[in-house]
Write a protein that holds these residues in place. Structure first.
Motif, PDB file in Angstrom:
ATOM      1  N   GLU A  15      14.956 103.918 -60.102  1.00 54.01           N
ATOM      2  CA  GLU A  15      13.784 104.799 -59.991  1.00 54.01           C
ATOM      3  C   GLU A  15      12.694 104.413 -60.994  1.00 54.01           C
ATOM      4  OE1 GLU A  15      13.075 106.710 -57.431  1.00 54.01           O
ATOM      5  OE2 GLU A  15      14.949 105.827 -56.732  1.00 54.01           O
ATOM      6  N   GLU A  16      13.096 103.964 -62.170  1.00 59.10           N
ATOM      7  CA  GLU A  16      12.097 103.475 -63.139  1.00 59.10           C
ATOM      8  C   GLU A  16      11.426 102.211 -62.590  1.00 59.10           C
ATOM      9  OE1 GLU A  16      14.106 105.000 -67.324  1.00 59.10           O
ATOM     10  OE2 GLU A  16      14.780 103.149 -66.391  1.00 59.10           O
ATOM     11  N   TYR A  17      12.242 101.363 -61.975  1.00 57.33           N
ATOM     12  CA  TYR A  17      11.713 100.138 -61.361  1.00 57.33           C
ATOM     13  C   TYR A  17      10.729 100.504 -60.244  1.00 57.33           C
ATOM     14  CZ  TYR A  17      11.922  95.616 -58.894  1.00 57.33           C
ATOM     15  OH  TYR A  17      11.622  94.430 -58.275  1.00 57.33           O
ATOM     16  N   ARG A  18      11.105 101.510 -59.458  1.00 61.34           N
ATOM     17  CA  ARG A  18      10.225 101.952 -58.370  1.00 61.34           C
ATOM     18  C   ARG A  18       8.853 102.380 -58.931  1.00 61.34           C
ATOM     19  NH1 ARG A  18      11.442 104.215 -53.388  1.00 61.34           N
ATOM     20  NH2 ARG A  18      13.590 104.610 -54.011  1.00 61.34           N
ATOM     21  N   ALA A  19       8.892 103.127 -60.015  1.00 61.37           N
ATOM     22  CA  ALA A  19       7.625 103.626 -60.588  1.00 61.37           C
ATOM     23  C   ALA A  19       6.729 102.452 -60.999  1.00 61.37           C
ATOM     24  CB  ALA A  19       7.920 104.527 -61.783  1.00 61.37           C
ATOM     25  N   ARG A  20       7.320 101.426 -61.596  1.00 59.60           N
ATOM     26  CA  ARG A  20       6.508 100.261 -62.000  1.00 59.60           C
ATOM     27  C   ARG A  20       5.939  99.541 -60.786  1.00 59.60           C
ATOM     28  NH1 ARG A  20       8.399  95.801 -64.900  1.00 59.60           N
ATOM     29  NH2 ARG A  20      10.562  96.112 -64.262  1.00 59.60           N
ATOM     30  N   ALA A  26      11.845  96.982 -51.126  1.00 59.80           N
ATOM     31  CA  ALA A  26      11.504  97.078 -49.695  1.00 59.80           C
ATOM     32  C   ALA A  26      10.869  98.431 -49.387  1.00 59.80           C
ATOM     33  CB  ALA A  26      12.757  96.858 -48.847  1.00 59.80           C
ATOM     34  N   GLU A  27      11.425  99.490 -49.958  1.00 58.15           N
ATOM     35  CA  GLU A  27      10.900 100.837 -49.683  1.00 58.15           C
ATOM     36  C   GLU A  27       9.451 100.972 -50.181  1.00 58.15           C
ATOM     37  OE1 GLU A  27      15.187 103.241 -49.896  1.00 58.15           O
ATOM     38  OE2 GLU A  27      13.810 103.294 -51.592  1.00 58.15           O
ATOM     39  N   VAL A  28       9.193 100.446 -51.361  1.00 61.51           N
ATOM     40  CA  VAL A  28       7.828 100.557 -51.913  1.00 61.51           C
ATOM     41  C   VAL A  28       6.845  99.785 -51.034  1.00 61.51           C
ATOM     42  CG1 VAL A  28       6.366  99.881 -53.870  1.00 61.51           C
ATOM     43  CG2 VAL A  28       8.589 100.963 -54.276  1.00 61.51           C
ATOM     44  N   LEU A  29       7.237  98.575 -50.634  1.00 58.85           N
ATOM     45  CA  LEU A  29       6.317  97.773 -49.804  1.00 58.85           C
ATOM     46  C   LEU A  29       6.112  98.404 -48.431  1.00 58.85           C
ATOM     47  CD1 LEU A  29       6.952  93.947 -50.265  1.00 58.85           C
ATOM     48  CD2 LEU A  29       4.997  95.308 -50.982  1.00 58.85           C
ATOM     49  N   LEU A  30       7.194  98.915 -47.835  1.00 63.87           N
ATOM     50  CA  LEU A  30       7.062  99.522 -46.504  1.00 63.87           C
ATOM     51  C   LEU A  30       6.202 100.782 -46.571  1.00 63.87           C
ATOM     52  CD1 LEU A  30      10.706  99.025 -45.198  1.00 63.87           C
ATOM     53  CD2 LEU A  30       8.641  98.005 -44.216  1.00 63.87           C
ATOM     54  N   VAL A  40      -2.632  88.302 -35.052  1.00 61.88           N
ATOM     55  CA  VAL A  40      -2.882  89.108 -36.254  1.00 61.88           C
ATOM     56  C   VAL A  40      -1.789  88.762 -37.259  1.00 61.88           C
ATOM     57  CG1 VAL A  40      -3.061  91.427 -37.207  1.00 61.88           C
ATOM     58  CG2 VAL A  40      -3.899  90.947 -34.890  1.00 61.88           C
ATOM     59  N   TYR A  41      -2.179  88.083 -38.302  1.00 63.65           N
ATOM     60  CA  TYR A  41      -1.222  87.645 -39.311  1.00 63.65           C
ATOM     61  C   TYR A  41      -1.111  88.741 -40.353  1.00 63.65           C
ATOM     62  CZ  TYR A  41       1.388  83.413 -40.334  1.00 63.65           C
ATOM     63  OH  TYR A  41       2.379  82.479 -40.465  1.00 63.65           O
ATOM     64  N   ASP A  42       0.076  89.292 -40.475  1.00 63.40           N
ATOM     65  CA  ASP A  42       0.304  90.504 -41.258  1.00 63.40           C
ATOM     66  C   ASP A  42       1.240  90.121 -42.403  1.00 63.40           C
ATOM     67  OD1 ASP A  42      -0.067  93.231 -41.484  1.00 63.40           O
ATOM     68  OD2 ASP A  42       1.718  93.726 -40.331  1.00 63.40           O
ATOM     69  N   VAL A  43       0.683  90.000 -43.599  1.00 68.27           N
ATOM     70  CA  VAL A  43       1.452  89.402 -44.694  1.00 68.27           C
ATOM     71  C   VAL A  43       1.719  90.431 -45.785  1.00 68.27           C
ATOM     72  CG1 VAL A  43       1.638  87.400 -46.202  1.00 68.27           C
ATOM     73  CG2 VAL A  43       0.114  87.312 -44.232  1.00 68.27           C
ATOM     74  N   LEU A  44       2.947  90.421 -46.268  1.00 69.54           N
ATOM     75  CA  LEU A  44       3.325  91.277 -47.407  1.00 69.54           C
ATOM     76  C   LEU A  44       3.683  90.374 -48.575  1.00 69.54           C
ATOM     77  CD1 LEU A  44       4.621  92.714 -44.592  1.00 69.54           C
ATOM     78  CD2 LEU A  44       4.893  94.516 -46.266  1.00 69.54           C
ATOM     79  N   GLY A  45       3.001  90.577 -49.685  1.00 68.98           N
ATOM     80  CA  GLY A  45       3.281  89.769 -50.877  1.00 68.98           C
ATOM     81  C   GLY A  45       4.540  90.273 -51.563  1.00 68.98           C
ATOM     82  N   LYS A  46       5.446  89.346 -51.843  1.00 68.99           N
ATOM     83  CA  LYS A  46       6.695  89.747 -52.519  1.00 68.99           C
ATOM     84  C   LYS A  46       6.396  90.063 -53.979  1.00 68.99           C
ATOM     85  CE  LYS A  46       9.617  86.646 -49.954  1.00 68.99           C
ATOM     86  NZ  LYS A  46      10.085  85.278 -50.004  1.00 68.99           N
ATOM     87  N   PRO A  47       6.727  91.249 -54.434  1.00 65.55           N
ATOM     88  CA  PRO A  47       6.511  91.545 -55.854  1.00 65.55           C
ATOM     89  C   PRO A  47       7.328  90.607 -56.732  1.00 65.55           C
ATOM     90  CG  PRO A  47       6.975  93.547 -54.607  1.00 65.55           C
ATOM     91  CD  PRO A  47       7.263  92.400 -53.690  1.00 65.55           C
ATOM     92  N   GLN A  48       6.693  90.067 -57.720  1.00 67.77           N
ATOM     93  CA  GLN A  48       7.395  89.170 -58.650  1.00 67.77           C
ATOM     94  C   GLN A  48       7.933  89.951 -59.850  1.00 67.77           C
ATOM     95  OE1 GLN A  48       7.863  85.880 -57.671  1.00 67.77           O
ATOM     96  NE2 GLN A  48       6.982  86.800 -55.826  1.00 67.77           N
ATOM     97  N   ILE A  49       7.694  91.246 -59.845  1.00 62.05           N
ATOM     98  CA  ILE A  49       8.166  92.092 -60.945  1.00 62.05           C
ATOM     99  C   ILE A  49       9.680  92.260 -60.808  1.00 62.05           C
ATOM    100  CG2 ILE A  49       8.031  94.422 -61.923  1.00 62.05           C
ATOM    101  CD1 ILE A  49       5.179  94.516 -60.618  1.00 62.05           C
TER     102      ILE A  49
END
Ligand code: SF4
Length: 356
Positions: free
Chosen positions: A257-262, A92-96, A197-206
């Motif tokens: 944190e490693e996940y965040r970096a990816r 969530a933090e990375v997407l936001l 205004v359609y504002d879409v966030l793609g869910k990371p599949q990683i």
């Protein structure tokens, strides 16, 4: 009985969706008032993102004169800080963060955030207001475009689908009832919105992964006896596992944190996969088609209620890319009386601040 019984009943997007998918589902959720206790992963992430985006836009609304993008992002991150799963929180933090950066220079005045509406549902043939239903919902954000003065409303979505321009995701919106109903909703609030205004966030599949252990500059592979394995010629350490041969690559869980970096790397590499915004408009003919659909669905719900019938639709049981919340009940493996799985409430529209 629900709290709606004395007044007009609320026809929300969720209710319409349930009724269209399966009458039994609608009956269980909206007439009996049951919901599943466990909030499943995909929906939980959508709810989490919605909280973050709401906080971000509320911060923008509070500071229209002195809009501070960093302050708005801080508010969004604070809103998701209590998520217990550290990997979901990082996602969530990375997407936001990417969202706040991508759209930091949009030129809007925020007129309202999470604005609830109730609007008449009119018979498309006669124009008479329904005596059974009223439309209800919540507009995520109402905006005025600074350059043109146009009023628009914004819908936030998270999706696992392809959200890049030209994908089916955008083409399907031409038929989307929610957009049409929300145009009605914005009018009922006194805003003659010209576009959604359609504002879409793609869910990371990683997904969180495993990290190979490294010693002496090489990955560690052990045999069934726990001894480190060398290559056939004995000159180097073997670095690949082979379960059939009894060789196992040694790993440890990835840290958040490693996940965040990816994730940051993936979003930076393909931002269009994760952040998309497009305007959806409605012609008069599209509006009347959509409202006719809504009217017909409302009528079908009433007819089923009068007939005391709520047929199951097995084709819908997996339509959300997961089993329906009540699959165990319909398939005879569980009972709605099981308080560990299901809860019952008179408020069948918890997403609305007050259900009348
Ligand atoms: S499990 Fe299937 S039949 Fe039962 S309510 Fe859900 S969609 Fe309908």
């Amino acid at each position: 009985m629900t709290t709606e019984s004395k007044d007009l009943q609320l026809l929300t997007q969720s209710r319409l969706g349930a009724a269209r998918a399966c009458q039994r589902l609608h009956h269980i959720k909206y007439e009996l008032g049951y919901s599943a206790i466990v909030e499943l992963g995909a929906r939980r992430f959508g709810t989490l993102m919605h909280k973050g985006l709401e906080a971000l836009w509320r911060a923008r609304q509070a500071g229209t004169e002195t809009y501070n993008p960093e302050g708005a992002l801080d508010a969004a991150l604070a809103a998701v800080a209590e998520e217990a799963d550290p990997f979901e929180r990082v996602k969530a933090e990375v997407l936001l963060t990417a969202y706040a950066s991508r759209w930091s220079d949009d030129q809007y005045e925020v007129l309202g955030v999470e604005v609830q509406f109730e609007a008449e549902l009119r018979n498309p043939s006669t124009g008479a207001a329904s005596r059974t239903w009223k439309l209800a919902g919540k507009l995520d954000v109402i905006l005025r475009e600074l350059a043109t003065g146009r009023v628009v409303f914004m819908e936030h979505k998270t999706s696992s689908e392809d959200i890049t321009p030209g994908s089916h995701y955008w083409r399907r919106l031409r038929m989307d009832t929610q957009v049409s109903v929300y145009f009605e909703g914005s009018r009922s609030l006194g805003f003659d919105a010209e576009a959604c205004v359609y504002d879409v966030l793609g869910k990371p599949q990683i997904r969180p992964s495993s990290i190979p252990l490294v010693e002496d500059g090489a990955k560690v592979v052990i045999d069934a006896n726990g001894a480190r394995v060398r290559t056939k010629d004995g000159k180097k350490w073997r670095e690949t596992g082979d379960a059939a041969a009894g060789y196992f690559l040694q790993t440890r869980p990835e840290t958040p944190e490693e996940y965040r970096a990816r994730l940051v790397e993936a979003v930076a590499a393909e931002p269009e996969r994760y952040l998309a915004r497009g305007e959806v408009v409605r012609l008069d003919s599209e509006m009347s088609d959509a409202l006719q659909d809504v009217w017909d669905t409302g009528k079908q719900i009433q007819e089923a209620k009068v007939a005391k019938r709520a047929p199951r639709n097995p084709s819908a049981c997996m339509q959300w890319n997961r089993a329906c919340d009540f699959f165990e009940v319909c398939s005879g493996a569980a009972s709605l009386d099981d308080a560990s799985q299901f809860t019952r409430s008179d408020n069948v529209h918890p997403e609305l601040a007050k259900a009348s």
